[in-house]
Scaffold this motif. Structure first.
Motif, short mmCIF file in Angstrom:
data_model
loop_
_atom_site.label_atom_id
_atom_site.label_comp_id
_atom_site.label_asym_id
_atom_site.label_seq_id
_atom_site.Cartn_x
_atom_site.Cartn_y
_atom_site.Cartn_z
N GLU A 26 3.55 -9.96 -9.95
CA GLU A 26 3.02 -9.68 -9.20
C GLU A 26 2.38 -10.73 -7.59
N ALA A 27 3.74 -11.88 -7.82
CA ALA A 27 3.66 -12.29 -5.94
C ALA A 27 4.26 -11.50 -5.28
N ALA A 28 6.00 -10.70 -6.01
CA ALA A 28 6.47 -10.13 -5.31
C ALA A 28 5.53 -8.93 -4.02
N ARG A 29 5.00 -8.06 -5.70
CA ARG A 29 3.95 -6.73 -5.03
C ARG A 29 3.23 -7.64 -3.77
N THR A 30 2.85 -8.42 -4.40
CA THR A 30 1.28 -8.50 -2.83
C THR A 30 2.22 -8.92 -1.67
N ALA A 31 3.80 -9.78 -1.77
CA ALA A 31 4.33 -9.52 -0.68
C ALA A 31 4.41 -8.44 0.15
N ASP A 32 5.04 -8.31 -0.56
CA ASP A 32 5.65 -6.23 -0.26
C ASP A 32 4.19 -5.63 0.52
N LEU A 33 3.10 -5.90 -0.45
CA LEU A 33 1.75 -4.89 0.63
C LEU A 33 1.92 -5.83 2.06
N ILE A 34 1.62 -7.11 1.42
CA ILE A 34 1.10 -8.42 3.37
C ILE A 34 2.62 -7.19 4.22
N PHE A 35 3.13 -6.84 3.91
CA PHE A 35 4.61 -6.90 4.72
C PHE A 35 4.50 -5.45 5.08
N ALA A 43 -0.29 1.57 7.14
CA ALA A 43 0.30 0.92 5.78
C ALA A 43 1.49 1.37 5.10
N VAL A 44 0.38 2.85 5.46
CA VAL A 44 1.10 4.28 4.50
C VAL A 44 2.11 4.45 4.48
N VAL A 45 1.94 4.85 6.44
CA VAL A 45 3.73 5.22 6.79
C VAL A 45 4.24 4.64 6.20
N HIS A 46 4.35 2.69 6.52
CA HIS A 46 5.58 1.93 6.27
C HIS A 46 6.29 1.91 4.77
N ARG A 47 4.69 1.95 3.97
CA ARG A 47 5.33 2.22 2.34
C ARG A 47 5.83 3.26 1.95
N THR A 48 5.46 4.49 2.64
CA THR A 48 6.30 5.31 2.13
C THR A 48 7.83 5.83 3.09
N LEU A 49 7.64 5.06 4.96
CA LEU A 49 8.82 5.36 4.89
C LEU A 49 10.04 4.60 5.51
N VAL A 50 9.38 3.19 5.53
CA VAL A 50 10.07 1.62 5.68
C VAL A 50 10.69 1.23 4.46
N SER A 51 10.05 0.78 3.75
CA SER A 51 9.85 0.36 2.01
C SER A 51 10.53 1.81 1.48
N ALA A 52 9.68 2.91 1.16
CA ALA A 52 10.59 4.15 1.24
C ALA A 52 9.91 3.87 -0.97
N GLU A 53 8.80 3.60 -0.84
CA GLU A 53 8.21 3.17 -2.56
C GLU A 53 7.16 4.31 -2.00
N PRO A 54 6.81 4.86 -3.25
CA PRO A 54 5.68 5.67 -3.63
C PRO A 54 4.24 5.20 -2.85
N ALA A 55 3.82 5.78 -2.65
CA ALA A 55 2.00 5.40 -2.73
C ALA A 55 1.03 5.47 -3.20
N ASP A 56 1.74 5.24 -4.47
CA ASP A 56 0.99 5.42 -5.46
C ASP A 56 -0.51 4.78 -5.81
N GLU A 57 -1.03 5.49 -6.76
CA GLU A 57 -2.73 5.31 -6.78
C GLU A 57 -2.47 4.08 -7.05
N GLU A 58 -1.69 2.94 -8.30
CA GLU A 58 -2.24 1.96 -8.24
C GLU A 58 -1.45 1.18 -7.22
N TRP A 59 -0.87 1.48 -5.92
CA TRP A 59 -0.57 0.37 -4.75
C TRP A 59 -2.00 1.46 -4.13
N VAL A 60 -2.37 2.44 -4.21
CA VAL A 60 -3.50 2.49 -3.00
C VAL A 60 -4.59 1.95 -3.63
N ARG A 61 -4.70 1.60 -5.01
CA ARG A 61 -5.93 0.58 -4.97
C ARG A 61 -6.00 -0.87 -5.35
#
Lengths: 212, 212, 212, 212
Positions: free
Chosen positions: C158-167, D173-191
């Motif tokens: 959970e901590a890692a996920r939060t760090a990513d979210l913050i970033f 945040a959505v752009v960074h998540r999608t393009l840079v972190s390259a992780e899906p901005a799925d329901e969990e992340w969006v919540r």
DNA sequence: TTCTAAGCGAGACGGTACGTCGAGTCTTCAC
DNA sequence: GTGAAGACTCGACGTACCGTCTCGCTTAGAA
């Protein structure tokens, strides 16, 4: 005299084969397409060369075609057939044969047309084609003088003027016959023409009338 | 003279002024730009006419320029200067003067070059320019025969051949002198050339040497 | 740690100075020309190096620019300003300052754009830039926990996920503000943003209102 | 309001179908080739249109891609899901879905990168994409105020600043998540993200934790 | 010291795309 | 149905960079 060791500039040297291939491709394209439909892109493709390579060596279509056509005229040789008349007939026939080739026809006239608005191009044509072949007139005269068919010239300036006049008449007539009148400059025509020319120049050596 | 009642097709009739304006604009563009940079869009603009109008009347650049240039040569007149030599000199000088004009130079050679690959175009050139001016050779010969400077011809076929030969020599030499050698076909040159020509043709009427 | 004895291959070793010069030249070219007009030939010239040398070390424009830009972000330091809020504000301002530089702006976004179709490039970006700077988030959290501003995490995942979210939130917001909205990420904006962020993260440590 | 009778200029009017075809072809090419390998010649071919037609309507690749991508975002709708949190989650998911499409990904970031050196382009992006979608933030706030989830704003300038901040945070945040972190901005992340955002904005309406 | 393998600069090479231009056609409205 | 206007398709232009190659010339460790 040229330096025996060329500049030896840095970098990859230019491919000598490319020049040959490009000029040959240009002539082939002239035969197939004629001047106006000839494109440098197509020439490059035929030569197996990139367009940039072509542009690195020639400034444009005009310059390229001048060089491609000029090579054709280097085949001209003054034959030694025993008399001035026969020699002239021989060389005029050769000239006519070259001009009958499609790559010469459409290429040559087109660059001449362009040269009316481009002094550099005209000089290139003069240097590469006209002056280079004027040697034939001079050789012919010298040989005729040695044979005693023509008197030795006394005034060099006058001699030069006459050589130019002869060249204009010969080249002009053959070109006009071939391209404008669109009739072949064949043996019969060449004999008639040479007869007029030699008689006009006051040569004692007359051409015998063609056997019927 | 045209029919007084033209075909009377339905709709708006073609503007007669347009043809004149287009040919004049073509010559003007030839002077300024030369053949290769002349564009039909530009001609249309200069003539104050839409491109459509132009294409409705000419098939393309070649045909248009042939017509525009052909008109230039209609000014040629065989002067009556008292002797065959003088008459020839006169008409050759006129010819040279026309060829010295830039619209003739670049236009004429270019369409000739194109005609090497386009039979219809070559026929158009022959019909509109070459054959039309061959009248001058015939007129000149007739007049010289009336004066007794030339014998009446006996063989009509031979006469036609000779007329063609003369035309090729004259036109060819002047064109070559003007365009390729790029020297003026001035009085002195014309006198030398005419001298060679007449002597070559076996005329009794010699050209006197130029006064110094 | 690097090997103390590098591979020691035969032949002349690579010039260490070249790398430095090339990366500096790349940044200079980015400033002057921007990504799309930057050419590797130009970079080589600026660096006083042959194109070959450049290609021997980088596979292409993308890879080169990633390395050139990555160095910019290595200057980032987490300041110790006494509170989590102040620390975050400090580092966000530094980040904004770097992003305000033209070499970062156009270079960074362009390689990110390219990376959407090139997984290797995306990994290079992640490795060289993103993951390398994620250290700041971790340092910040650790320090805040030491200060008691944040509770120690219980679940490492959970901590890692939060760090990513913050970033994502921090980097994304600053980038969007700077590049898309094209407004400066100045002190006032950073304070507002940090306020929202910290409140959102449930931190007890509120940002005091800006002193007027 | 536009003139009901458009200028009615002379000449053939522009084909309306061409615009549609070109934009669709642009998106198709973005999907297949990505930004950097997309060529205008290829787009023209796909659209069944000449290159000149394309250049007559757009100044270059950048402008064309902005318009092609802008249309993608017009699909965004603010859903009415009963609570501010749900509404935001809904629209962020839509946004993420669009950004996940390859034509949006590589096109959008590339033009943003270019816009860092081209003010006209940046304004075009702002006008066609950013400002156009900012409506969603305003609608959402209004609706939340009607529901009583948010207090009515008192200071309009402050309200505008907050709207901008929210937009930067969400889009960034959505752009960074999608393009840079390259992780899906799925329901969990969006919540998670929406939770942080709403809490940060001081909304009473909390997002309930995700059901396991 | 000499050998030798790699690095280096220069620049030519085969390509690909550029953005522009002209040819010749088509479509609209006005006359 | 002609004419002006201008958009259309098509194809070539000449240029710019790409990334590779081929030169002659260092350079520095290994023999």
């Amino acid at each position: 005299m040229q330096s025996r060791t060329p500049p030896l500039r840095a970098g990859r040297p230019r491919s000598a084969a490319a020049d040959t291939a490009i000029l040959a491709a240009t002539r082939a394209a002239l035969v197939e397409l004629g001047w106006s439909k000839l494109t440098l892109g197509d020439v490059a493709t035929r030569a197996g060369v990139a367009k940039t390579t072509l542009y690195r060596r020639w400034a444009g279509k005009n310059e390229l075609v001048v060089d491609a056509v000029a090579e054709l005229f280097d085949e001209l040789r003054l034959p030694d057939l025993g008399s001035l008349a026969a020699d002239i007939e021989g060389v005029v026939l050769q000239f006519a044969a070259i001009l009958a080739r499609p790559e010469a026809k459409s290429g040559l006239m087109a660059v001449v047309a362009e040269s009316t608005r481009d002094d550099a191009l005209r000089e290139r044509i003069r240097g590469s084609i006209v002056e280079r072949q004027k040697r034939l007139v001079l050789e012919g005269r010298t040989r005729a003088q040695e044979r005693g068919e023509l008197p030795p010239e006394t005034d060099p300036a006058e001699a030069a003027r006459t050589a130019d006049l002869i060249f204009d008449i010969v080249a002009g007539a053959v070109v006009h016959r071939t391209l404008v009148s669109a009739e072949p400059a064949d043996e019969e025509w060449v004999r008639s023409f040479t007869g007029v020319l030699l008689l006009g120049l006051g040569s004692a050596s007359q051409v015998p009338p063609a056997a019927p």
